[in-house]
Every structure is written in structure tokens, then in C-alpha cells.
Design a protein around this motif. Structure first.
Motif, PDB file in Angstrom:
ATOM      1  N   LEU A 163       4.162   2.068  25.145  1.00  0.00           N
ATOM      2  CA  LEU A 163       3.677   3.179  25.960  1.00  0.00           C
ATOM      3  C   LEU A 163       2.822   4.138  25.138  1.00  0.00           C
ATOM      4  CD1 LEU A 163       6.700   4.100  28.267  1.00  0.00           C
ATOM      5  CD2 LEU A 163       4.625   2.849  28.850  1.00  0.00           C
ATOM      6  N   LEU A 164       3.232   4.370  23.892  1.00  0.00           N
ATOM      7  CA  LEU A 164       2.439   5.257  23.048  1.00  0.00           C
ATOM      8  C   LEU A 164       1.079   4.626  22.783  1.00  0.00           C
ATOM      9  CD1 LEU A 164       4.926   6.788  20.466  1.00  0.00           C
ATOM     10  CD2 LEU A 164       3.743   7.932  22.334  1.00  0.00           C
ATOM     11  N   GLY A 165       0.036   5.385  23.031  1.00  0.00           N
ATOM     12  CA  GLY A 165      -1.320   4.874  22.867  1.00  0.00           C
ATOM     13  C   GLY A 165      -1.902   4.292  24.145  1.00  0.00           C
ATOM     14  N   LEU A 166      -1.091   4.183  25.187  1.00  0.00           N
ATOM     15  CA  LEU A 166      -1.531   3.610  26.454  1.00  0.00           C
ATOM     16  C   LEU A 166      -2.525   4.547  27.145  1.00  0.00           C
ATOM     17  CD1 LEU A 166      -0.917   1.212  28.419  1.00  0.00           C
ATOM     18  CD2 LEU A 166       0.720   2.729  29.520  1.00  0.00           C
ATOM     19  N   VAL A 167      -3.658   4.010  27.566  1.00  0.00           N
ATOM     20  CA  VAL A 167      -4.650   4.787  28.308  1.00  0.00           C
ATOM     21  C   VAL A 167      -4.181   4.879  29.753  1.00  0.00           C
ATOM     22  CG1 VAL A 167      -7.052   4.907  29.074  1.00  0.00           C
ATOM     23  CG2 VAL A 167      -6.518   4.106  26.771  1.00  0.00           C
ATOM     24  N   ILE A 168      -3.865   6.104  30.196  1.00  0.00           N
ATOM     25  CA  ILE A 168      -3.363   6.288  31.561  1.00  0.00           C
ATOM     26  C   ILE A 168      -4.385   6.973  32.473  1.00  0.00           C
ATOM     27  CG2 ILE A 168      -0.944   6.275  30.838  1.00  0.00           C
ATOM     28  CD1 ILE A 168      -0.974   9.347  31.375  1.00  0.00           C
ATOM     29  N   LEU A 169      -5.411   7.602  31.881  1.00  0.00           N
ATOM     30  CA  LEU A 169      -6.510   8.188  32.651  1.00  0.00           C
ATOM     31  C   LEU A 169      -7.778   7.456  32.265  1.00  0.00           C
ATOM     32  CD1 LEU A 169      -5.820  11.996  32.026  1.00  0.00           C
ATOM     33  CD2 LEU A 169      -5.260  10.724  34.095  1.00  0.00           C
ATOM     34  N   ARG A 170      -8.591   7.080  33.251  1.00  0.00           N
ATOM     35  CA  ARG A 170      -9.821   6.383  32.895  1.00  0.00           C
ATOM     36  C   ARG A 170     -10.941   6.622  33.908  1.00  0.00           C
ATOM     37  NH1 ARG A 170      -6.545   2.705  35.178  1.00  0.00           N
ATOM     38  NH2 ARG A 170      -7.501   1.227  36.594  1.00  0.00           N
ATOM     39  N   ASP A 171     -12.157   6.608  33.365  1.00  0.00           N
ATOM     40  CA  ASP A 171     -13.391   6.604  34.146  1.00  0.00           C
ATOM     41  C   ASP A 171     -13.671   7.872  34.953  1.00  0.00           C
ATOM     42  OD1 ASP A 171     -14.034   4.056  33.231  1.00  0.00           O
ATOM     43  OD2 ASP A 171     -12.839   3.105  34.804  1.00  0.00           O
ATOM     44  N   PHE A 172     -13.285   9.027  34.439  1.00  0.00           N
ATOM     45  CA  PHE A 172     -13.581  10.285  35.128  1.00  0.00           C
ATOM     46  C   PHE A 172     -14.968  10.778  34.756  1.00  0.00           C
ATOM     47  CE2 PHE A 172      -9.041  10.082  35.260  1.00  0.00           C
ATOM     48  CZ  PHE A 172      -8.684  10.705  36.446  1.00  0.00           C
ATOM     49  N   VAL A 173     -15.647  11.377  35.720  1.00  0.00           N
ATOM     50  CA  VAL A 173     -16.928  12.038  35.469  1.00  0.00           C
ATOM     51  C   VAL A 173     -16.820  13.477  35.968  1.00  0.00           C
ATOM     52  CG1 VAL A 173     -18.358   9.953  35.559  1.00  0.00           C
ATOM     53  CG2 VAL A 173     -17.917  11.219  37.653  1.00  0.00           C
ATOM     54  N   HIS A 174     -17.538  14.370  35.310  1.00  0.00           N
ATOM     55  CA  HIS A 174     -17.524  15.771  35.715  1.00  0.00           C
ATOM     56  C   HIS A 174     -18.517  15.968  36.848  1.00  0.00           C
ATOM     57  CE1 HIS A 174     -18.443  20.112  35.393  1.00  0.00           C
ATOM     58  NE2 HIS A 174     -17.133  20.171  35.247  1.00  0.00           N
ATOM     59  N   ASP A 175     -18.049  16.595  37.926  1.00  0.00           N
ATOM     60  CA  ASP A 175     -18.905  16.827  39.080  1.00  0.00           C
ATOM     61  C   ASP A 175     -18.471  18.109  39.775  1.00  0.00           C
ATOM     62  OD1 ASP A 175     -20.798  16.433  41.131  1.00  0.00           O
ATOM     63  OD2 ASP A 175     -19.353  15.308  42.342  1.00  0.00           O
ATOM     64  N   ASP A 176     -19.334  19.110  39.747  1.00  0.00           N
ATOM     65  CA  ASP A 176     -19.119  20.350  40.481  1.00  0.00           C
ATOM     66  C   ASP A 176     -17.757  20.986  40.179  1.00  0.00           C
ATOM     67  OD1 ASP A 176     -19.927  22.393  42.196  1.00  0.00           O
ATOM     68  OD2 ASP A 176     -19.084  21.401  43.970  1.00  0.00           O
ATOM     69  N   GLY A 177     -17.431  21.119  38.893  1.00  0.00           N
ATOM     70  CA  GLY A 177     -16.208  21.809  38.498  1.00  0.00           C
ATOM     71  C   GLY A 177     -14.944  20.965  38.527  1.00  0.00           C
ATOM     72  N   GLU A 178     -15.073  19.679  38.828  1.00  0.00           N
ATOM     73  CA  GLU A 178     -13.919  18.786  38.845  1.00  0.00           C
ATOM     74  C   GLU A 178     -14.240  17.528  38.061  1.00  0.00           C
ATOM     75  OE1 GLU A 178     -12.031  19.771  43.245  1.00  0.00           O
ATOM     76  OE2 GLU A 178     -12.972  17.847  42.929  1.00  0.00           O
ATOM     77  N   TRP A 179     -13.194  16.817  37.666  1.00  0.00           N
ATOM     78  CA  TRP A 179     -13.343  15.508  37.033  1.00  0.00           C
ATOM     79  C   TRP A 179     -12.863  14.522  38.083  1.00  0.00           C
ATOM     80  CZ3 TRP A 179     -12.277  20.027  34.802  1.00  0.00           C
ATOM     81  CH2 TRP A 179     -13.079  20.400  33.710  1.00  0.00           C
ATOM     82  N   THR A 180     -13.806  13.702  38.562  1.00  0.00           N
ATOM     83  CA  THR A 180     -13.530  12.861  39.732  1.00  0.00           C
ATOM     84  C   THR A 180     -13.862  11.399  39.446  1.00  0.00           C
ATOM     85  OG1 THR A 180     -15.761  13.176  40.599  1.00  0.00           O
ATOM     86  CG2 THR A 180     -14.096  14.769  41.307  1.00  0.00           C
ATOM     87  N   GLY A 181     -13.568  10.571  40.446  1.00  0.00           N
ATOM     88  CA  GLY A 181     -13.933   9.160  40.376  1.00  0.00           C
ATOM     89  C   GLY A 181     -13.085   8.354  39.420  1.00  0.00           C
ATOM     90  N   GLY A 182     -12.003   8.937  38.934  1.00  0.00           N
ATOM     91  CA  GLY A 182     -11.175   8.250  37.960  1.00  0.00           C
ATOM     92  C   GLY A 182      -9.919   7.641  38.548  1.00  0.00           C
ATOM     93  N   ARG A 183      -9.147   7.053  37.669  1.00  0.00           N
ATOM     94  CA  ARG A 183      -7.872   6.419  38.028  1.00  0.00           C
ATOM     95  C   ARG A 183      -6.792   6.931  37.087  1.00  0.00           C
ATOM     96  NH1 ARG A 183      -8.273   3.388  42.672  1.00  0.00           N
ATOM     97  NH2 ARG A 183      -6.443   2.240  41.994  1.00  0.00           N
ATOM     98  N   ILE A 184      -5.576   7.009  37.592  1.00  0.00           N
ATOM     99  CA  ILE A 184      -4.426   7.369  36.770  1.00  0.00           C
ATOM    100  C   ILE A 184      -3.380   6.273  36.932  1.00  0.00           C
ATOM    101  CG2 ILE A 184      -3.385   8.808  38.580  1.00  0.00           C
ATOM    102  CD1 ILE A 184      -2.346  10.624  36.248  1.00  0.00           C
ATOM    103  N   TYR A 185      -2.805   5.884  35.813  1.00  0.00           N
ATOM    104  CA  TYR A 185      -1.762   4.848  35.800  1.00  0.00           C
ATOM    105  C   TYR A 185      -0.424   5.536  35.553  1.00  0.00           C
ATOM    106  CZ  TYR A 185       1.139   1.006  34.157  1.00  0.00           C
ATOM    107  OH  TYR A 185       2.160   0.100  33.983  1.00  0.00           O
ATOM    108  N   ASP A 186       0.559   5.202  36.373  1.00  0.00           N
ATOM    109  CA  ASP A 186       1.905   5.756  36.223  1.00  0.00           C
ATOM    110  C   ASP A 186       2.807   4.682  35.618  1.00  0.00           C
ATOM    111  OD1 ASP A 186       4.436   6.836  36.399  1.00  0.00           O
ATOM    112  OD2 ASP A 186       4.244   7.442  38.506  1.00  0.00           O
ATOM    113  N   PRO A 187       3.131   4.787  34.328  1.00  0.00           N
ATOM    114  CA  PRO A 187       3.959   3.757  33.699  1.00  0.00           C
ATOM    115  C   PRO A 187       5.397   3.722  34.227  1.00  0.00           C
ATOM    116  CG  PRO A 187       3.428   5.504  32.126  1.00  0.00           C
ATOM    117  CD  PRO A 187       2.693   5.807  33.390  1.00  0.00           C
ATOM    118  N   GLN A 188       5.822   4.774  34.923  1.00  0.00           N
ATOM    119  CA  GLN A 188       7.184   4.777  35.462  1.00  0.00           C
ATOM    120  C   GLN A 188       7.345   3.803  36.626  1.00  0.00           C
ATOM    121  OE1 GLN A 188       8.075   8.936  36.239  1.00  0.00           O
ATOM    122  NE2 GLN A 188       8.999   9.126  34.220  1.00  0.00           N
TER     123      GLN A 188
END
Length: 150
Positions: free
Chosen positions: A86-111
Motif C-alpha cells: 500500500l505504501l507508495g501506491l498511487v491512489i489519485l491520478r490524471d487530475f487537471v486544474h480547471d476553474d479553481g478545481e482539480w477535475t477529470g481524475g480518478r481516486i482508488y480506495d484500497p479499502q
């Protein structure tokens, strides 16, 4: 006249507050850093690669299992990934900044081993709202992450 001065002062303070908040969200790199998740059990380092933002798990309150071995991504539906720590695991990916938010990304829930659409927005420089959802953002959950050592 006295009320006019008070009103002017209030308007100036509101303007500074709004400007400060907007400036934080207008800075695409304001999200970079280390964040404590809402449960307090993990820290995620958000970093930039190219023009996209990612986050990896860099600290766990309980990094080892009952046998004293590093916890693995056992809930991952990909059989090849179940043996990854789990340590080192990429859980957030592919976000871009758009109009004050970081959008278009994915989050992985290891639980639970599930992957969700996600967007992030700074509430203030020390507080990040992270919303994971299925389909539309109304069908989701928001977590509040706190910046570590701001």
C-alpha cells in the motif's frame, strides 16, 4: 459618516478574503504537498507529472499487517496488483486544474478495491475537499483532507 467608514472597512475585508481564496484556487500548484486523509490513517503526497496531478500513499498509521509484514493491496480486483504494498501506491491520478478545481481524475480506495471519478477543491490553503463519485457527482462522498506541515 461613522457607518460609512464601518461599511467600507467590512467591504475591504470581504474583498481581501475573496481575493485570497480565489488566488489559492487559481494557482494550479496550490494542491501540491502532503495531505492527511479524513480518517487520520494515511498521508497522501500530491505531485505534478507533466500537466497532470497525482497522489500516492506515503504514510500509514498502521503500515504492517498482523504478521508484521507491510500491508498489501489485497482488495484490488487485479490479481497481479494484490501483492503490491500500500505504501507508495498511487491512489489519485490524471487530475487537471480547471476553474479553481482539480477535475477529470480518478481516486482508488484500497479499502474496497474500487476506483471512482473524483474532483478536488481547496476550501482554504490547509483544507482540501476530495469528492469521489460514481456516474454523477451527486452520487458520491466528500472527504476533507488536511495539509501536513503547511
Amino acid at each position: 459618516m461613522k457607518y460609512m467608514k464601518q461599511l467600507s472597512l467590512v467591504l475591504i475585508l470581504i474583498s481581501w478574503t475573496i481575493t485570497g481564496f480565489t488566488n489559492t484556487n487559481d494557482n494550479p500548484d496550490a494542491v501540491l504537498g502532503v495531505w492527511l486523509n479524513s480518517s487520520g490513517k494515511g498521508q497522501i503526497q500530491i505531485y505534478k507529472q507533466g500537466n497532470k496531478y497525482y497522489g500516492k500513499l506515503i504514510w500509514l498509521k498502521e503500515p504492517n499487517d498482523e504478521q508484521g509484514k507491510p500491508k498489501l493491496d489485497v482488495n484490488n480486483p487485479d490479481k497481479n496488483a494484490k501483492n503490491k504494498p500500500l505504501l507508495g501506491l498511487v491512489i489519485l491520478r490524471d487530475f487537471v486544474h480547471d476553474d479553481g478545481e482539480w477535475t477529470g481524475g480518478r481516486i482508488y480506495d484500497p479499502q474496497n478495491g474500487k476506483d471512482y471519478k473524483c474532483y478536488m477543491k481547496l476550501k482554504d490553503p490547509k483544507t482540501l475537499n476530495v469528492r469521489g463519485y460514481i456516474g454523477i457527482s451527486m452520487l458520491g462522498r466528500t472527504e476533507v483532507w488536511t495539509r501536513v506541515n503547511p
